[in-house]
Design an enzyme around this catalytic site. Structure first.
Site, mmCIF file in Angstrom:
data_model
loop_
_atom_site.group_PDB
_atom_site.id
_atom_site.type_symbol
_atom_site.label_atom_id
_atom_site.label_comp_id
_atom_site.label_asym_id
_atom_site.label_seq_id
_atom_site.Cartn_x
_atom_site.Cartn_y
_atom_site.Cartn_z
ATOM 1 N N PHE A 290 0.816 -1.715 0.038
ATOM 2 C CA PHE A 290 0.110 -0.157 0.206
ATOM 3 C C PHE A 290 0.879 0.966 -0.065
ATOM 4 O O PHE A 290 1.740 1.455 1.237
ATOM 5 C CB PHE A 290 -0.766 0.325 1.278
ATOM 6 C CG PHE A 290 -1.823 1.438 0.491
ATOM 7 C CD1 PHE A 290 -3.106 1.116 0.504
ATOM 8 C CD2 PHE A 290 -1.584 2.339 1.162
ATOM 9 C CE1 PHE A 290 -3.633 2.325 0.133
ATOM 10 C CE2 PHE A 290 -2.113 3.567 1.827
ATOM 11 C CZ PHE A 290 -3.337 3.504 0.826
ATOM 12 N N LYS B 74 2.545 11.653 7.123
ATOM 13 C CA LYS B 74 1.537 11.195 8.893
ATOM 14 C C LYS B 74 1.377 12.356 9.402
ATOM 15 O O LYS B 74 2.345 13.715 9.923
ATOM 16 C CB LYS B 74 1.547 9.519 8.029
ATOM 17 C CG LYS B 74 0.969 8.485 7.539
ATOM 18 C CD LYS B 74 -0.142 7.903 7.607
ATOM 19 C CE LYS B 74 -0.938 7.362 7.077
ATOM 20 N NZ LYS B 74 -1.145 5.826 5.265
ATOM 21 N N ASP C 45 9.170 2.738 2.443
ATOM 22 C CA ASP C 45 7.988 3.439 2.073
ATOM 23 C C ASP C 45 7.889 3.663 3.927
ATOM 24 O O ASP C 45 7.360 2.577 4.457
ATOM 25 C CB ASP C 45 6.744 3.163 1.448
ATOM 26 C CG ASP C 45 5.729 4.031 1.980
ATOM 27 O OD1 ASP C 45 5.543 4.914 2.866
ATOM 28 O OD2 ASP C 45 4.568 4.484 0.901
HETATM 29 C C1 LIG Z 1 -0.742 6.171 4.122
HETATM 30 C C2 LIG Z 1 0.317 5.521 3.551
HETATM 31 C C3 LIG Z 1 0.151 6.091 1.991
HETATM 32 C C4 LIG Z 1 -0.283 7.349 1.574
HETATM 33 O O1 LIG Z 1 -0.217 8.381 2.514
HETATM 34 P P1 LIG Z 1 -1.416 9.382 2.103
HETATM 35 O O2 LIG Z 1 -0.887 10.707 2.745
HETATM 36 O O3 LIG Z 1 -2.545 9.027 2.656
HETATM 37 O O4 LIG Z 1 -1.492 9.917 0.454
HETATM 38 C C5 LIG Z 1 1.515 5.762 1.492
HETATM 39 N N1 LIG Z 1 2.039 4.506 2.815
HETATM 40 C C6 LIG Z 1 2.275 4.502 3.546
HETATM 41 C C7 LIG Z 1 2.771 3.138 4.015
HETATM 42 C C8 LIG Z 1 0.818 4.515 3.721
HETATM 43 O O5 LIG Z 1 0.490 4.040 5.813
#
Ligand SMILES: *Cc1c(COP(=O)(O)O)cnc(C)c1O
Length: 401
Positions: free
Chosen positions: A141, A255, A226
């Site tokens: 994700f 985040k 990520d």
């Molecule tokens: C939440 C998340 C994203 C995307 O972030 P947004 O601010 O919702 O675009 C990408 N990678 C990971 C691992 C995430 O948890």
């Protein structure tokens, strides 16, 4: 009609229906707690998918936000602003990075890293024009934009959104041999989450990330981690990569970078990779704005100064141990690292959603991920008494202790 139902009706009447929230209407938050319209208090065990690691409405971040909002909020990058340099310096010092690319949402940070990796592939690695490949993992994700969902393996995220961006190869997560086999002379980068969050807190086998790091180094491939969800203390270390003693070439954070006040994300670079970007080649109107920088500077300061990372490790152990000790036939496994925890239910338990609804009645907000997994990830400021209280609520819902 109650205010609660009136507001629900407005959402249903006017909103896109792309979410299915639990039936709770929140109007206030402080630390690990949130309150609904009737003043009922809940323990927030989702923490906005780790965006509020520092706790809701942290007073020092709030003060930084209001102070900066009254001075200067946005200049665009056409002009310099006095918050950007200090933000870069503090973020680089904390994460031992050499360059920062500031963006807003997490998905934008992912997109930006993919663009940087492709440009690096052509300019530095010498991959023939248009041939760069990026390897990603099954179950990933990385956000919701079109290029990012182009390599999703979640059918609901992709169905009827094509045609898709080419140039991605998908390998099984946690399988270093599969990664080794997928690397070719046209491989620019390998993109992975240190722990797959949305997939249900999937922790790869020991040694996987170290082996991936070694393979990337050996084949001149950029390792992109990520850490938008795993980073900034969530797993008990500043970045999850520290558990494996490695450093990515490009690290994505978002985040909690703003403590939940504001969308702020960044691509951190440990290598010359970021050097490939020249003026005019990439940008964002809001990226690196002074309000975002001021908020993020304080969000990082409180994370470190108030000991939240160590607390995440200690309370994470306590919460995992407590959950694992519940005597019940409904749970197949409790797994996690720091305060990134999943309770994997037995398929015979009838699905995670109804347990999340029972927990809400007891004052604990959790969100199921996939059908049988309850994710438990409270803000990192949780204390031992609250952890023990939360375990009691889980014990009530899942069976006796
Ligand atoms: C939440 C998340 C994203 C995307 O972030 P947004 O601010 O919702 O675009 C990408 N990678 C990971 C691992 C995430 O948890």
């Amino acid at each position: 009609m109650s205010l609660h139902h009136d507001l629900l009706a407005k959402e249903a009447r006017y909103g896109a229906s792309n979410y299915k929230p639990l039936d709770v209407m929140l109007s206030r938050g402080e630390g690990v707690w949130v309150w609904d319209l009737d003043g009922r208090r809940y323990l927030d065990c989702l923490a906005a998918y780790s965006a509020v690691n520092q706790g809701h409405c942290h007073p020092r971040i709030l003060a930084a936000l209001t102070e900066q909002a009254a001075r200067l909020t946005l200049t665009s990058r056409a002009f310099h602003n006095d918050q950007l340099g200090p933000f870069y310096e503090e973020l680089c010092t904390l994460t031992r990075s050499t360059r920062v690319l500031p963006m807003n949402s997490g998905a934008e940070a992912v997109e930006s890293a993919l663009k940087v990796a492709r440009k690096w592939a052509y300019q530095v690695k010498g991959i023939p024009p248009g041939q760069a490949e990026i390897i990603v993992c099954d179950g990933n994700f990385h956000g919701r934009t079109l290029s990012v969902i182009s390599f999703s393996t979640d059918e609901a995220s992709r169905h009827e959104f094509g045609p898709f961006t080419p140039g991605f190869r998908i390998v099984p997560y946690g399988d270093a041999d599969a990664l080794a086999a997928a690397i070719t002379s046209n491989t620019a980068a390998f993109l992975a989450e240190p722990i797959q969050g949305e997939a249900g807190v999937i922790i790869p086998p020991p040694g996987y990330l170290a082996r991936a790091r070694a393979l990337c180094t050996e084949h001149d491939v950029l390792l992109i981690l990520d850490e938008i969800q795993t980073g900034l203390g969530r797993t008990g270390t500043l970045l999850a990569e520290e558990h494996d003693g490695i450093e990515a070439d490009l690290t994505l954070i978002g985040k909690a970078l703003s403590g939940g006040f504001y969308p702020v994300s960044a691509v951190l670079s440990h290598e010359a990779a970021m050097g490939v970007l020249k003026p005019g080649e990439h940008g964002s109107t809001f990226g690196g704005n002074p309000l975002a920088c001021a908020v993020s500077r304080m969000a990082l300061r409180v994370l470190v100064e108030e000991g939240m990372i160590g607390n995440s490790a200690a309370m994470g152990r306590r919460l995992q141990d407590g959950l694992a000790a519940i005597q019940t036939g409904q749970v197949r496994e409790v797994r996690g690292r720091g305060l990134m925890i999943a309770v994997e239910l037995d398929p015979a338990a009838g699905g995670a959603r109804r347990y999340c609804e029972r927990l809400r009645e007891l004052g604990v907000l959790c969100k199921e991920t996939h059908t049988h997994t309850i994710r438990v990830a409270p803000p990192l400021v949780i204390d031992a008494g609250t952890v023990d209280w939360a375990v009691d609520q889980f014990a009530t819902v899942l069976g006796e202790r």
